[in-house]
Write a protein that holds these residues in place. Structure first.
Motif, short mmCIF file in Angstrom:
data_model
loop_
_atom_site.label_atom_id
_atom_site.label_comp_id
_atom_site.label_asym_id
_atom_site.label_seq_id
_atom_site.Cartn_x
_atom_site.Cartn_y
_atom_site.Cartn_z
N TYR A 43 13.47 17.60 19.92
CA TYR A 43 11.94 17.40 20.47
C TYR A 43 11.71 17.24 21.78
O TYR A 43 10.91 16.52 22.02
CB TYR A 43 11.40 16.23 19.31
N CYS A 44 12.58 17.62 22.61
CA CYS A 44 12.42 17.77 24.21
C CYS A 44 11.41 18.73 24.37
O CYS A 44 11.16 19.62 23.81
CB CYS A 44 13.66 17.99 24.82
N ASN A 45 10.54 18.38 25.38
CA ASN A 45 9.51 19.47 25.91
C ASN A 45 10.36 20.44 26.81
O ASN A 45 10.87 19.96 27.78
CB ASN A 45 8.28 18.95 26.63
N ILE A 46 10.04 21.86 26.79
CA ILE A 46 10.77 22.65 27.50
C ILE A 46 9.37 23.64 28.21
O ILE A 46 8.65 23.95 27.79
CB ILE A 46 11.66 23.58 26.97
N ILE A 47 9.67 23.54 29.70
CA ILE A 47 8.60 24.43 30.48
C ILE A 47 9.47 25.42 31.19
O ILE A 47 10.19 25.05 32.12
CB ILE A 47 7.48 23.67 31.54
N VAL A 48 9.18 26.66 31.07
CA VAL A 48 9.74 27.86 31.87
C VAL A 48 8.69 28.53 32.76
O VAL A 48 7.87 28.97 32.25
CB VAL A 48 10.34 28.72 30.97
N LYS A 49 8.76 28.60 34.03
CA LYS A 49 8.09 29.43 35.05
C LYS A 49 8.77 30.56 35.65
O LYS A 49 9.92 30.38 35.78
CB LYS A 49 7.44 28.27 36.08
N GLY A 104 18.83 20.08 19.17
CA GLY A 104 18.58 20.11 20.55
C GLY A 104 18.46 21.50 21.20
O GLY A 104 18.22 21.72 22.41
N ALA A 105 18.35 22.33 20.47
CA ALA A 105 18.51 23.78 20.93
C ALA A 105 17.05 24.26 20.97
O ALA A 105 15.95 23.89 20.39
CB ALA A 105 19.38 24.57 19.82
N PHE A 106 17.08 25.42 21.94
CA PHE A 106 15.59 25.93 22.20
C PHE A 106 16.15 27.51 22.35
O PHE A 106 17.20 27.73 22.77
CB PHE A 106 14.92 25.33 23.18
N LYS A 107 15.13 28.44 22.39
CA LYS A 107 15.31 29.64 22.92
C LYS A 107 13.77 30.45 23.33
O LYS A 107 12.92 29.76 22.81
CB LYS A 107 15.88 30.74 22.14
N PHE A 108 14.13 31.19 24.20
CA PHE A 108 12.54 31.80 24.67
C PHE A 108 12.85 33.18 25.20
O PHE A 108 13.98 33.65 25.49
CB PHE A 108 12.10 30.82 25.84
N ASP A 109 11.87 33.99 25.22
CA ASP A 109 11.98 35.24 25.73
C ASP A 109 11.30 35.58 26.87
O ASP A 109 10.09 34.95 27.22
CB ASP A 109 11.16 36.28 24.63
N VAL A 110 12.18 35.92 27.91
CA VAL A 110 11.60 36.16 29.36
C VAL A 110 11.82 37.77 29.64
O VAL A 110 12.57 38.15 29.25
CB VAL A 110 12.10 35.34 30.15
N LEU A 111 10.92 38.01 30.87
CA LEU A 111 11.34 39.51 31.43
C LEU A 111 12.53 39.59 32.28
O LEU A 111 12.81 38.41 33.10
CB LEU A 111 10.14 39.89 31.98
N LEU A 112 13.35 40.67 32.23
CA LEU A 112 14.29 40.89 33.16
C LEU A 112 13.79 41.14 34.54
O LEU A 112 12.63 41.51 34.98
CB LEU A 112 15.11 42.30 32.75
N GLY A 113 14.62 40.76 35.61
CA GLY A 113 14.36 41.04 37.06
C GLY A 113 13.67 40.02 37.80
O GLY A 113 13.25 40.14 38.87
N GLN A 145 12.27 23.35 32.94
CA GLN A 145 11.91 21.82 33.10
C GLN A 145 12.14 21.29 31.74
O GLN A 145 11.39 21.68 30.76
CB GLN A 145 10.72 21.45 33.73
N ILE A 146 12.90 20.34 31.48
CA ILE A 146 13.25 19.62 30.16
C ILE A 146 12.91 18.06 30.34
O ILE A 146 13.49 17.43 31.08
CB ILE A 146 14.72 19.89 29.62
N SER A 147 12.17 17.76 29.46
CA SER A 147 11.73 16.31 29.39
C SER A 147 11.34 15.79 28.30
O SER A 147 11.28 16.53 27.16
CB SER A 147 10.38 16.15 30.29
#
Length: 85
Positions: free
Chosen positions: A10-16, A34-43, A49-51
């Motif tokens: 239950y950590c907060n994840i922020i991706v910019k 403790g695992a997480f995943k997210f989709d981001v664009l290539l390039g 940030q994990i808190s």
């Protein structure tokens, strides 16, 4: 956890997106394992940030210029999460 090496649920994840600030910020929460995943664009270059309450916030950056699945174990990093004093 840097002492027990147990995953932190239950950590907060922020991706910019650091290259294109018009792109939305992605948020997630780690699962019980403790695992997480997210989709981001290539390039682009990203920051993550994990808190969690009671722990120092961890910040990291990564470049994604080639399609890949990447597994990072933040417990093995020198800047791992530590309980706040």
């Amino acid at each position: 956890d840097s002492v027990t090496y147990d995953p932190l649920p239950y950590c907060n994840i922020i991706v910019k997106n650091l290259d294109d600030t018009t792109k939305k910020i992605i948020g997630a929460i780690t699962g019980e394992d403790g695992a997480f995943k997210f989709d981001v664009l290539l390039g682009y270059k990203y920051s993550i940030q994990i808190s969690q309450i009671g722990y120092k916030t961890l910040a990291d950056t990564f470049d994604l210029y080639v399609a890949k699945n990447e597994l990072r174990n933040y417990a093995d990093m020198s800047s791992l999460l530590n309980i706040d004093a």
